[in-house]
Design an enzyme around this catalytic site. Structure first.
Site: not given
Length: 505
Positions: A110-111, A113, A124, A187, A220, A248, A250, A393
């Site tokens: 999941l990219n 952010g 990020k 997305q 997501h 995620n 991160d 985070k």
């Protein structure tokens, strides 16, 4: 009797009135969306139409549902066998044909952010986290190592958002010579709605100028529809792929686990499992994390936003709900296709209020990928070691993963064997460290933290080279003061406060 009747009639009248209001609102939103669609350039028309149709469905559901979406009385602890300990999965060992098992896997990160919460521009995933390597570098290294070690072809798929897509694609060229095929899909892009009128803020499809803040990526949970719409889902099924491992980008602990993959490919009871959620034991730091429960005979993810106010403390209790969702998920591709085509993926709506730069209050409607667990057959939770949950985070998290607490091997971080206790220290860096560039400026080199239990730093503090921190260390510079920790200092169970400046002369 008459009183009851008139009460029932007035309630009936009120609900009819609400229904009329709701229908009018849906009609107004439909008109606004149609207006927006007319401004789409021809090459973007189909894509924009899909996005706006998706939003309309979500908005329709939002108007139907009111209040917390769980009936607290129906929540039960999951049955023993529905959450398996990782040790049990691992004890089954690995088959000889692990390569053919791996060839049925697709890794999805999941990219969507941005790095704004850490004071960085752009995606990020492009922030440097270890020896100049970014989150994306480490991910590519991990999968390349797998493909080389087992002579396999595990692809990497990035779910980007309109915020991250362009910058990510520019960087992907540098991996052209790596042994990993990389795919991307986007997305959806949904319109934010005015909190008062509930109408879209956007007037056209552009997202520049005054329209920059009018759009958002809807969480997501959007992965199922977007992955399906992109055509990649069908492509991978045709290639013989069976599962996606979603996490995620991160979370540096979310590496491909061969034991979990083998459990999915060779289920012990012969019944294929369509959805695995990795959970891990809660600590005091995780009380807000979503938890797995049994609800109406199915495993269900319950998030804090869905809990009625009177039960929030109970939800946070570490003794009643012992585990939380890491968002490392293993999902059957065939099941996603089946459910998506039947429009049968059910995820609760998360209503996320925001205030735009100009002061306008808006809401954005989102969904979470793990909430779909209840729509899949034979779902399973696996209670994994904490090491599989290592999210970055904040700069406090960044300090941990940059330090000698972890060693880096083929893109994977593992806790150093030199640390006596496998627990991660608690690190709290104050607001002077929030932005990555400020944080890097304040550490001449990353301190030795092998024997650290707890670090709190507040105020204007800098660290010289080769500092060593052990036990509990608290450093507080009061307003207007500055503390410079000298090079080579060893702080063990110390509180440093006041004003400490080391001046060269």
């Amino acid at each position: 009797m008459c009183e009851d009747l008139s009460k029932a009639m007035s309630q009936d009248g009120a609900s009819q009135f609400q229904e009329v209001i709701r229908q009018e609102l849906e009609l107004s939103v439909k008109k606004e969306l149609e207006k927006i669609l007319t401004t789409a350039p021809s090459h973007e028309f189909e894509h924009t139409k899909k996005d706006l149709d998706g939003f309309r469905k979500l908005f329709h559901r939002f108007l139907q549902e009111k209040g917390p979406s769980v009936d607290w009385g129906k929540i039960q602890r999951p049955p023993e066998d529905s959450i398996q300990p990782y040790e049990k999965i691992k004890a089954r060992g690995l088959p000889d044909n692990i390569s053919s098992v791996l060839n049925k896997l697709v890794v999805v990160k999941l990219n969507g952010g941005l790095g704004t919460s850490m004071g960085c521009k752009g995606p990020k995933s492009l922030i440097g986290v270890r020896n100049e390597n970014t989150f994306l570098d480490l991910t590519v290294q991990q999968i390349e190592h797998l493909n080389k070690s087992y002579n396999t072809d595990v692809p990497l798929v990035l779910m980007n958002s309109f915020n991250t897509d362009e910058d990510t694609k520019k960087i992907l060229q540098k991996y052209n010579h790596c042994r990993v095929k990389i795919y991307t899909f986007n997305q959806s892009r949904y319109p934010r709605i005015n909190k008062e009128s509930l109408l879209p803020v956007a007037k056209d499809v552009s997202y520049s100028g005054e329209n920059t803040e009018a759009w958002y990526p809807p969480g997501h949970g959007d992965i199922y529809a977007s992955f399906y719409n992109s055509g990649l889902l069908d492509t991978f099924i045709e290639e013989g792929k069976e599962y996606i491992f979603v996490s995620n980008i991160d979370n540096l602990g979310a590496t491909v686990d061969l034991y979990i993959l083998n459990h999915l490919m060779n289920p012990p009871n012969g019944k294929p499992c369509e959805f695995v959620m990795e959970v891990t034991n809660k600590t005091r730091a995780d009380v807000k994390g979503g938890t797995l429960t049994q609800y109406e005979g199915k495993l269900r993810l319950v998030e804090i936003a869905q809990v009625p106010k009177a039960h929030v403390d109970e939800f946070k209790s570490v003794s009643k709900f012992k585990i939380f969702n890491t968002n490392n998920l293993w999902i059957s591709l065939a099941a996603v296709k089946r459910l998506q085509e039947r429009n049968a993926i059910d995820m609760e709506i998360i209503v996320n209020p925001k205030t735009l730069d100009g002061g306008l209050n808006v809401i954005q409607l989102e969904t979470a990928v793990g909430a779909a667990i209840k729509s899949f057959e034979n779902s399973l939770g696996i209670n994994v070691p904490r090491s599989r949950f290592l999210p970055v985070k904040t700069t406090s998290d960044l300090l941990l993963v940059m330090s000698n607490l972890y060693s880096l091997n083929a893109g994977s971080l593992t806790m150093s064997e030199k640390r006596e206790f496998p627990t991660v220290p608690l690190v709290k860096l104050g607001s002077s460290f929030t932005k990555v560039q400020d944080y890097l400026r304040r550490f001449e080199s990353i301190p030795d933290m092998l024997e650290l239990d707890h670090l709190t730093v507040s105020g204007d503090v800098t660290f010289g080279k080769h500092v060593s921190l052990k036990g509990t260390v608290i450093i507080i510079a009061n307003h207007g003061d500055r503390i410079d920790i000298p090079p080579g200092a060893v702080l063990e169970n110390k509180i440093v406060s006041g004003n400490l400046r080391i001046l060269d002369h």
